[in-house]
Design an enzyme around this catalytic site. Structure first.
Site, PDB file in Angstrom:
ATOM      1  CE  LYS A 269       4.360 -15.872 -29.604  1.00 57.47           C
ATOM      2  NZ  LYS A 269       3.500 -15.838 -28.426  1.00 57.47           N
TER       3      LYS A 269
ATOM      4  CE1 TYR B  16      13.522  11.264 -50.544  1.00 57.06           C
ATOM      5  CE2 TYR B  16      13.899   9.394 -49.090  1.00 57.06           C
ATOM      6  CZ  TYR B  16      13.569   9.905 -50.329  1.00 57.06           C
ATOM      7  OH  TYR B  16      13.279   9.046 -51.360  1.00 57.06           O
TER       8      TYR B  16
HETATM    9  C1  LIG Z   1       4.185 -16.011 -27.221  1.00 58.72           C
HETATM   10  C2  LIG Z   1       3.602 -16.826 -26.181  1.00 58.72           C
HETATM   11  C3  LIG Z   1       4.405 -17.487 -25.242  1.00 58.72           C
HETATM   12  C4  LIG Z   1       5.896 -17.320 -25.146  1.00 58.72           C
HETATM   13  O1  LIG Z   1       6.192 -16.196 -24.356  1.00 58.72           O
HETATM   14  P1  LIG Z   1       7.688 -15.742 -24.110  1.00 58.72           P
HETATM   15  O2  LIG Z   1       7.563 -14.587 -23.214  1.00 58.72           O
HETATM   16  O3  LIG Z   1       8.240 -15.355 -25.443  1.00 58.72           O
HETATM   17  O4  LIG Z   1       8.376 -16.902 -23.519  1.00 58.72           O
HETATM   18  C5  LIG Z   1       3.800 -18.354 -24.366  1.00 58.72           C
HETATM   19  N1  LIG Z   1       2.461 -18.519 -24.383  1.00 58.72           N
HETATM   20  C6  LIG Z   1       1.662 -17.872 -25.227  1.00 58.72           C
HETATM   21  C7  LIG Z   1       0.197 -18.103 -25.176  1.00 58.72           C
HETATM   22  C8  LIG Z   1       2.197 -17.000 -26.162  1.00 58.72           C
HETATM   23  O5  LIG Z   1       1.398 -16.370 -27.022  1.00 58.72           O
END
Ligand SMILES: *Cc1c(COP(=O)(O)O)cnc(C)c1O
Length: 834
Positions: A505, A729
């Site tokens: 993701k 700036y």
């Molecule tokens: C992002 C996510 C993970 C992964 O978590 P990490 O801490 O990056 O390993 C697992 N399960 C769900 C539902 C997530 O949204």
């Protein structure tokens, strides 16, 4: 409906090698569509372009255990030329060996069809098959449970797969049949065995393999051999003659706008501004309906639908009511932003006159909104059977009538008709020559809305890529080898049967989803997970075939998920209802979903108490089917929450078992994220979800394992600045001494957090710390290199191999996840494997 592997072996007359017990629910010919490996039977089909046996090792790794193969492929397997497993294990599988896997697939479908006594509509013809099918569904589905071909599955492969979807609930089936060569329809007739036949029309499409139009029409009519009734346009003399010649025993419902003696007489067709009012007489009754379209093709399609509805005795007032609400059947046109103020409309999938007409219309309407110049990039139009001059005269007419201002032709045929187009024009023999002309600046596209339409053979995807390419000097370097090392390190902690979901993701935590996904796919991870549907469809378009979960499915994107086989997480009844509704509308059945349970996060998910209601709802439909059930930890990384984490596991165990116990098929259970894998090895259940750890950050102690991403840039300019002057700036960059200041092309728009400025953090120049001076600007920032031996063009590391990302996240009082995902998309990703 499921069958035992024994009964399937017998139906197909196959020779079986292997004795794994198995029940088969799913037939698979395209490895990208895999979702229930354990219950899937894969047919290794050989086509002109591909040999399905090549996918066996990949499918085996993803859990498929049942394969239909040809004698030849089986010899390759036996001799070791084709290795079903990547390593040395001997596979535990069933091979069903047959002379011809495609024929075996058809035979199986034929026998399945034989189990049903319901009316079956078979639709054939040159155009309009899919629209008639979808409209019939819109018209009849309130009364009857309909099974129908998904999209336009009408080929020798698509038809058996469509027919396989018939089940105990089906009350009516609607299948399309399409042919491209003589002799093919007999096979399709055997499989579909329609009781109601519809011939939409006969035109030039797919003509090249037929001797004459008549030969093609007669071939299509083979489908109707044993029909009870045949529906067609009685005003089409050619079709009427062919029907008469083919001596069908069926009753005919030929509709006619001229001949009152025909069974369905269309007495009046009145086109209004935005709709058409149609009056008809059937069995001595006069009725009228309004169609929300005005083009001739839609009118013809609606009349074929009308005849079928009348034959199925749908009451006239229902027909009238539903005809008025018919919806257009969606097409696939993609709109993308291009370089130099251009907008791209990508339709590089098919190229025939009908779809060109639709796409030009779309282009025209879009251009009215943004006022851009209308440009068409068009390849040769293939496989119409029409002669070239006639064809391109029609194209030119369309182009002129839709106000196209510029045409760019690709291919030899279209070039011969160049004179027909009286607009700005240029022609290229092939796509590469066109791309080179653009890259050299010989052809300039600027402030134009560009329809890119070409036969697939022309590979216009490469053209689209050039027109939308972005360039920038700052890069994110991604070490794929390091990522795999992290994957393996987590895998080594798993029990052997535990599956893995890799979280890609947010562009794979900023690393860029395609390359990461491709690499993970090569290493046979079981699932990939992305946040939204577009992330998933991008992966599919790029050729990723692994199973994909959508964690935050948007209600507006269900169609994308169905089209690209993206499996949504479902966390509420509201979402579930919407999904079921849309799936039913699209005629989708058994679409895999992933049920999220809230065990303490209190973000998204069904409450454990919702399980009985959820089970009841899922059992009362067959549009979707639970593939997995999962929950998410709140604080698995920290000992202070261990009691809470253990309670989450208990809650999950209970809720997930309740769901599993309600269904006969296996539902995968999972709760562990990266930290969970490390700290709660007893909670692996069937699967784990690996995220941040894959990208090199250990979430338990924030240490870096194998670093994956390095953000780099280069020095643009160096200047000496007097000690009393300021930099940047608002005169924020105060100096304490005469300094050497370097400007680097990275700013907050690239994801360099503005709070790092004014000396709060540093980057590395030739291994030494160079503090940020003054405010970080949008695209550029300044660093102090007074004590560093460096020159313009030298490399700068913002974070990565030598400057751990956790240094930056600590300074910003945030977590490494945020730093990784903040690197903006305009930063080019460069991949390597060490
Ligand atoms: C992002 C996510 C993970 C992964 O978590 P990490 O801490 O990056 O390993 C697992 N399960 C769900 C539902 C997530 O949204």
């Amino acid at each position: 409906m499921s069958y035992s592997i024994e009964s399937i072996t017998e139906s197909m007359g196959a020779r079986r090698v292997g004795s794994v017990p198995a029940t088969i629910d799913w037939l698979l010919t395209d490895s990208r569509s895999l979702s229930f490996p354990e219950e899937t039977l894969f047919f290794a089909l050989t086509t002109k372009r591909n040999d399905g046996a090549r996918y066996i090792p990949d499918l085996y790794a993803r859990g498929v255990r049942n394969f239909v193969v040809s004698e030849e492929s089986y010899r390759d397997i036996e001799s070791g030329k084709l290795k079903p497993t990547a390593n040395d294990q001997s596979p535990v599988v069933n091979y069903l060996i047959v002379p011809n896997p495609l024929k075996a697939l058809q035979k199986l479908a034929e026998q399945h069809r034989g189990k049903f006594q319901i009316p079956v509509i078979g639709i054939t013809g040159s155009n309009g098959k899919t629209i008639v099918k979808e409209w019939l569904h819109q018209l009849i589905s309130p009364e009857r449970a309909i099974v129908r071909s998904p999209r336009s599955y009408n080929s020798q492969i698509g038809v058996p797969l469509s027919v396989w979807q018939m089940n105990e609930q089906s009350e009516l089936a609607i299948f399309e049949a399409g042919i491209s060569e003589p002799g093919e329809m007999r096979a399709l007739q055997n499989i579909i065995k329609p009781t109601i036949g519809i011939l939409t029309n006969i035109g030039g499409a797919h003509q090249e393999n037929f001797f004459s139009l008549q030969e093609k029409c007669m071939e299509k009519l083979v489908l109707f051999k044993n029909c009870d009734v045949v529906i067609y346009n009685g005003d089409d003399e050619f079709i009427s003659n062919c029907v008469a010649k083919s001596m069908l025993s069926a009753r005919e419902i030929a509709w006619s706008r001229k001949d009152m003696e025909r069974p369905l007489y269309i007495s009046k067709v009145e086109k209004k501004e935005e709709c058409t009012v149609i009056s008809y007489r059937y069995l001595d009754m006069d009725n009228t309906f309004t169609l929300p379209f005005i083009d001739d093709a839609s009118i013809e399609n609606s009349l074929n639908c009308l005849a079928a509805c009348l034959y199925l005795m749908l009451p006239a007032e229902k027909i009238t009511e539903r005809m008025a609400k018919l919806e257009p059947v969606a097409m696939r046109l993609e709109v993308k932003e291009g370089k130099n103020g251009c907008l791209l409309i990508n339709d590089s999938y098919n190229s025939d006159l009908g779809s060109l007409d639709i796409a030009l219309n779309f282009l025209y309407r879009r251009s009215l909104v943004n006022g851009l110049k209308r440009t068409l990039v068009l390849s040769d139009i293939l496989e119409t059977g029409q002669n070239t001059p006639t064809l391109y005269r029609q194209v030119a007419q369309l182009v002129n009538s839709r106000g196209i201002e510029r045409i760019i032709g690709v291919g030899n045929e279209i070039a011969t008709c160049a004179a027909r187009f009286d607009v700005e024009k240029s022609f290229y023999p092939d796509t590469n020559t066109l791309i080179r002309a653009i890259e050299r600046g010989e052809l300039r596209l600027e402030n134009e809305i560009i329809l890119i339409k070409g036969a697939r053979k022309f590979g216009f995807d490469a053209l689209t890529e050039v027109l939308e390419k972005k360039v920038h000097e700052t890069i994110l370097e991604v070490n794929l080898g390091a990522m795999i090392a992290n994957l393996n390190s987590y895998r080594s902690r798993l029990k052997p049967e535990a599956k893995t979901v890799c979280m890609v993701k947010a562009s794979a935590y900023g690393a860029g989803s395609y390359e990461i996904a491709k690499t993970l796919q090569e290493h046979h991870v079981d699932y990939l997970a992305v946040a939204v549907a577009d992330e998933g469809s991008e992966l599919r378009k790029a050729g990723i075939t692994a199973s994909i979960i959508i964690m935050n499915p948007e209600m507006t994107a269900f169609k994308t998920m169905f089209d690209y086989k993206l499996e949504p997480e479902v966390y509420s009844f509201h979402l579930l209802e919407a999904l079921i509704k849309e799936a039913e509308k699209e005629g989708i059945t058994n679409f895999p979903i992933h049920v999220k349970v809230d065990t303490g996060m209190h973000r998204l998910g069904f409450a454990p108490e919702d399980m009985p209601r959820l089970i009841e709802r899922l059992k009362g439909q067959n549009a979707v089917i639970p593939r997995s059930v999962f929950s998410h930890f709140v604080g698995s990384d920290a000992p202070q929450f261990d009691a809470f984490t253990r309670q989450q596991i208990v809650n999950f165990e209970k809720a997930s078992m309740e769901l599993q116990n309600a269904f006969p098929h296996k539902i995968l259970r999972h709760i562990c994220n990266s930290a969970g894998i490390e700290r709660f090895p007893g909670a692996q259940f069937d699967m784990v979800r690996l995220g941040i750890g894959l990208y090199g950050v250990n979430p338990v102690d924030n240490s870096i394992m194998n670093n994956v991403s390095t953000l780099r840039t280069t020095i643009l300019q160096i200047r000496d600045v007097p000690g009393e002057d300021t930099v940047g700036y608002s005169r924020k960059g105060h100096l304490s001494r005469p300094s050497r200041i370097a400007a680097i092309p990275i700013g907050y728009a690239d994801g360099l957090n503005r709070h790092l400025g004014n000396g709060h953090a540093y980057c590395l120049v030739n291994g030494q710390k160079a503090p940020y001076v003054g405010n970080i600007c949008m695209d550029v920032c300044m660093i102090d290199v007074t004590d560093i031996d460096c020159k313009e063009g030298d490399m700068v590391e913002i974070f990565g191999d030598h400057l751990p990302i956790t240094v930056l996240s600590d300074i910003l009082e945030t977590i490494p996840y945020e730093i990784l995902t903040s690197v903006s998309t305009r930063v080019k990703r460069v991949y390597y494997q060490d």
